[in-house]
Structure formats: structure tokens, C-alpha cells
Enzyme design. Structure first.
Site, short mmCIF file in Angstrom:
data_model
loop_
_atom_site.label_atom_id
_atom_site.label_comp_id
_atom_site.label_asym_id
_atom_site.label_seq_id
_atom_site.Cartn_x
_atom_site.Cartn_y
_atom_site.Cartn_z
N ARG A 1 0.85 -1.20 0.00
CA ARG A 1 0.00 0.00 0.00
C ARG A 1 0.88 1.25 0.00
O ARG A 1 1.75 1.41 0.84
CB ARG A 1 -0.91 0.00 1.22
CG ARG A 1 -1.66 1.32 1.49
CD ARG A 1 -2.83 1.48 0.54
NE ARG A 1 -3.49 2.76 0.66
CZ ARG A 1 -4.53 3.04 1.43
NH1 ARG A 1 -5.04 2.09 2.19
NH2 ARG A 1 -5.07 4.23 1.45
N ARG B 1 -5.86 0.66 -4.68
CA ARG B 1 -4.86 0.24 -3.70
C ARG B 1 -4.77 -1.26 -3.62
O ARG B 1 -5.74 -1.97 -3.89
CB ARG B 1 -5.18 0.81 -2.33
CG ARG B 1 -6.55 0.37 -1.87
CD ARG B 1 -7.24 1.27 -0.92
NE ARG B 1 -7.39 2.60 -1.46
CZ ARG B 1 -7.97 3.59 -0.85
NH1 ARG B 1 -8.47 3.41 0.33
NH2 ARG B 1 -8.07 4.77 -1.39
N ASP C 1 -6.56 -1.96 1.70
CA ASP C 1 -7.11 -0.91 2.55
C ASP C 1 -7.69 -1.58 3.77
O ASP C 1 -8.53 -2.47 3.65
CB ASP C 1 -8.19 -0.13 1.79
CG ASP C 1 -8.68 1.09 2.54
OD1 ASP C 1 -7.91 1.66 3.34
OD2 ASP C 1 -9.84 1.49 2.32
N ASP D 1 -9.61 -0.44 7.09
CA ASP D 1 -10.26 0.66 7.81
C ASP D 1 -10.75 0.17 9.16
O ASP D 1 -11.43 -0.86 9.24
CB ASP D 1 -11.47 1.20 7.03
CG ASP D 1 -11.08 2.03 5.83
OD1 ASP D 1 -9.95 2.55 5.80
OD2 ASP D 1 -11.92 2.18 4.92
#
Length: 184
Positions: free
Chosen positions: A106, A115, A118, A120
């Protein structure tokens, strides 16, 4: 002898163990060998210190979501949700998630860009915070069917702080037609 004999001897206080918290992590990837990247990311989650009980939803494929909305011309995303039980502080957890992202190639070039990985941090127990480095719950979690749907497969009684039961938030999102588009 300097000890006051009128006071009982008390052992030093034990340090209280930090309570475990369930954290919700969204996984997304639209570059590279997405399934392999996901498998490596899950191994990274399983290796996190002070973390147990890593559960991951089945992945779903969705249209890329950009600042301008869904982009069917961009590589499709593979998305999933992981639930973990952790004693890590939320800021420490987030920094370790960023390390797992970096370990999987990343590079943070553009906001909402394509990407390799990811991760989150969607929710951390019932914590609500808004700092320059961390906002909990994730500010767009209630708008993302590719987060809410997979989350419900792991926990049908899930609650998103500030929004309520995930099943109700998800049902409203679908009913309003605001859900992201699945890649078919």
C-alpha cells in the site's frame, strides 16, 4: 526501623488488565492478486499482539467507489469485514493496520484511489472519538453496504455506535437505494 507499625502491610496494587474490546475492520483491495493479499492481511491480523478471535466474512466484489461516485471502469474491489477481540488501544491498532497495509504494497498517493490493500478501523467497541488521526466510528461506515452486509454475516446483532443496529442501518441503506454497486 522506619516503618510505621500502626499501618498494616499491604501488598502493592496489582495492575488491572486492560479489558478486551471487539473491533471491526473493513478490508478492501482492487490491485494485484486480491485473494492472496487478503489472505496475507488476515495472517497479519492473526499475528497482532494482544489480539484473539479473528473472524473474517466471505469476500464480496464491488465496483470501485471514488470521490466522484461508483467507477465501473476502475478495477473492481474485493471487500470483507474482520471482527477481532483486542486489548490494543485504538490508535495502536490503527498504526498496526497501516503497517499491514504497507507490508502488502500500500502506497498512500491519492485519497480514495486504487490500492493493493485498505484496512479501515470501522468501530472499536462503543468508542466514539474524533481526532486528527482517528475518527470512530468510521465516518462513512453507515453509507457502505460492502461493510455493513459482510459485518452482519459475522454478527447479526451488531451495533454501529451513533447509528444503532447494523441490520436496521443496512436495511435503510438498501431501501434508499444508496448502497454501493456489486460487481457482477
Amino acid at each position: 526501623m522506619s516503618r510505621n507499625l500502626t499501618h498494616p502491610i499491604t501488598p502493592p496494587a496489582r495492575k488491572a488488565a486492560t479489558a478486551s474490546t471487539e473491533a471491526v475492520i473493513a478490508l478492501g483491495s482492487n490491485l494485484g492478486e486480491r485473494a492472496e493479499i487478503f489472505a496475507d492481511a488476515v495472517r497479519g491480523l492473526e499475528r497482532l499482539p494482544l489480539t484473539t478471535n479473528v473472524r473474517v466474512s466471505e469476500p464480496v466484489e464491488t465496483v470501485a467507489l471514488t470521490l466522484d461516485g461508483p467507477d465501473a471502469l476502475a478495477p473492481a474491489y474485493l471487500n470483507a469485514v474482520a471482527l477481532i477481540t483486542t486489548r490494543l488501544a485504538p490508535t495502536v491498532l490503527l498504526s498496526l493496520l497501516h503497517r499491514i497495509e504497507a507490508d502488502n504494497g500500500r502506497i498512500r498517493r491519492e485519497r480514495w484511489g486504487s490500492r493493493t490493500l485498505d484496512l479501515d478501523l470501522i468501530a472499536y467497541g462503543d468508542v466514539e472519538t474524533d481526532t486528527p488521526t482517528l475518527v470512530l466510528p468510521h465516518p462513512r461506515a453507515a453509507e457502505r453496504d460492502f461493510v455493513l452486509g459482510p459485518w452482519l454475516t459475522l454478527d447479526a446483532d451488531a451495533v454501529l455506535p451513533e447509528y444503532g443496529r447494523v441490520d436496521a442501518v443496512y436495511a435503510k441503506l438498501v431501501a434508499d437505494g444508496a448502497a454501493g454497486e456489486s460487481a457482477e
